[in-house]
Design a protein around this motif. Structure first.
Motif, PDB file in Angstrom:
ATOM      1  N   ILE A   7      32.367 104.245  80.764  1.00 32.43           N
ATOM      2  CA  ILE A   7      32.553 103.738  79.402  1.00 32.43           C
ATOM      3  C   ILE A   7      33.101 102.314  79.432  1.00 32.43           C
ATOM      4  CG2 ILE A   7      34.872 104.688  79.127  1.00 32.43           C
ATOM      5  CD1 ILE A   7      32.243 104.588  76.390  1.00 32.43           C
ATOM      6  N   VAL A   8      33.913 101.982  80.427  1.00 32.13           N
ATOM      7  CA  VAL A   8      34.470 100.636  80.542  1.00 32.13           C
ATOM      8  C   VAL A   8      33.349  99.626  80.794  1.00 32.13           C
ATOM      9  CG1 VAL A   8      36.023  99.162  81.885  1.00 32.13           C
ATOM     10  CG2 VAL A   8      36.677 101.519  81.364  1.00 32.13           C
ATOM     11  N   GLN A   9      32.399  99.976  81.640  1.00 27.67           N
ATOM     12  CA  GLN A   9      31.281  99.083  81.903  1.00 27.67           C
ATOM     13  C   GLN A   9      30.402  98.927  80.661  1.00 27.67           C
ATOM     14  OE1 GLN A   9      29.628 101.120  85.306  1.00 27.67           O
ATOM     15  NE2 GLN A   9      30.533  99.645  86.742  1.00 27.67           N
ATOM     16  N   GLN A  10      30.215  99.989  79.926  1.00 32.00           N
ATOM     17  CA  GLN A  10      29.419  99.912  78.705  1.00 32.00           C
ATOM     18  C   GLN A  10      30.102  99.027  77.665  1.00 32.00           C
ATOM     19  OE1 GLN A  10      28.541 103.882  77.374  1.00 32.00           O
ATOM     20  NE2 GLN A  10      27.491 104.421  79.283  1.00 32.00           N
ATOM     21  N   ILE A  11      31.419  99.154  77.555  1.00 29.70           N
ATOM     22  CA  ILE A  11      32.168  98.305  76.618  1.00 29.70           C
ATOM     23  C   ILE A  11      32.087  96.847  77.078  1.00 29.70           C
ATOM     24  CG2 ILE A  11      34.488  97.753  75.777  1.00 29.70           C
ATOM     25  CD1 ILE A  11      35.047 100.784  75.788  1.00 29.70           C
ATOM     26  N   GLY A  12      32.165  96.622  78.376  1.00 32.95           N
ATOM     27  CA  GLY A  12      32.074  95.264  78.905  1.00 32.95           C
ATOM     28  C   GLY A  12      30.728  94.622  78.580  1.00 32.95           C
ATOM     29  N   VAL A  13      29.648  95.380  78.718  1.00 27.85           N
ATOM     30  CA  VAL A  13      28.323  94.857  78.397  1.00 27.85           C
ATOM     31  C   VAL A  13      28.223  94.555  76.909  1.00 27.85           C
ATOM     32  CG1 VAL A  13      25.873  95.461  78.274  1.00 27.85           C
ATOM     33  CG2 VAL A  13      27.167  95.924  80.353  1.00 27.85           C
ATOM     34  N   ALA A  14      28.766  95.415  76.071  1.00 26.11           N
ATOM     35  CA  ALA A  14      28.726  95.195  74.625  1.00 26.11           C
ATOM     36  C   ALA A  14      29.525  93.945  74.252  1.00 26.11           C
ATOM     37  CB  ALA A  14      29.260  96.417  73.896  1.00 26.11           C
ATOM     38  N   VAL A  15      30.693  93.764  74.857  1.00 23.19           N
ATOM     39  CA  VAL A  15      31.518  92.592  74.566  1.00 23.19           C
ATOM     40  C   VAL A  15      30.797  91.318  75.012  1.00 23.19           C
ATOM     41  CG1 VAL A  15      33.662  91.401  75.223  1.00 23.19           C
ATOM     42  CG2 VAL A  15      33.714  93.818  74.580  1.00 23.19           C
ATOM     43  N   LEU A  16      30.180  91.347  76.177  1.00 25.13           N
ATOM     44  CA  LEU A  16      29.436  90.172  76.641  1.00 25.13           C
ATOM     45  C   LEU A  16      28.245  89.874  75.734  1.00 25.13           C
ATOM     46  CD1 LEU A  16      29.451  90.616  80.521  1.00 25.13           C
ATOM     47  CD2 LEU A  16      30.664  88.907  79.176  1.00 25.13           C
ATOM     48  N   ALA A  17      27.578  90.900  75.245  1.00 27.34           N
ATOM     49  CA  ALA A  17      26.439  90.679  74.347  1.00 27.34           C
ATOM     50  C   ALA A  17      26.911  90.055  73.036  1.00 27.34           C
ATOM     51  CB  ALA A  17      25.723  92.004  74.086  1.00 27.34           C
ATOM     52  N   VAL A  18      28.008  90.552  72.490  1.00 27.82           N
ATOM     53  CA  VAL A  18      28.542  89.986  71.250  1.00 27.82           C
ATOM     54  C   VAL A  18      28.997  88.547  71.478  1.00 27.82           C
ATOM     55  CG1 VAL A  18      30.435  90.162  69.581  1.00 27.82           C
ATOM     56  CG2 VAL A  18      29.161  92.203  70.245  1.00 27.82           C
TER      57      VAL A  18
END
Length: 83
Positions: A7-18
């Motif tokens: 979940i941490v990696q998924q949140i990291g990808v979402a933050v980078l996309a935003v």
């Protein structure tokens, strides 16, 4: 979501996309604002505090003799052949 990704990696990808989207939108806004500033700058008149110069000052003008004019014309022809 993905089972092999934490979940941490998924949140990291979402933050980078935003962050990427925010950066792109900001870049477009800055470039558009600069384009309008450049157009306004090009249309601006020359500063009124500077007097207009009709030509070079008299101290910088030199009358050439006929021989000097011919020598200068020869140099111009030489440089014209190289181009």
């Amino acid at each position: 979501m993905f089972q092999d990704v934490s979940i941490v990696q998924q949140i990291g990808v979402a933050v980078l996309a935003v962050a990427t989207v925010v950066w792109a939108v900001g870049l477009v806004r800055v470039l558009r604002r600069d384009r309008f500033d450049v157009d306004a700058w090009r249309q601006a008149q020359a500063p009124r505090g500077l007097p207009a110069q009709p030509g070079p000052p008299r101290a910088e003008t030199v009358e050439l003799t006929a021989d000097e004019r011919a020598a200068f014309a020869g140099l111009v022809r030489q440089f014209g052949d190289r181009a």
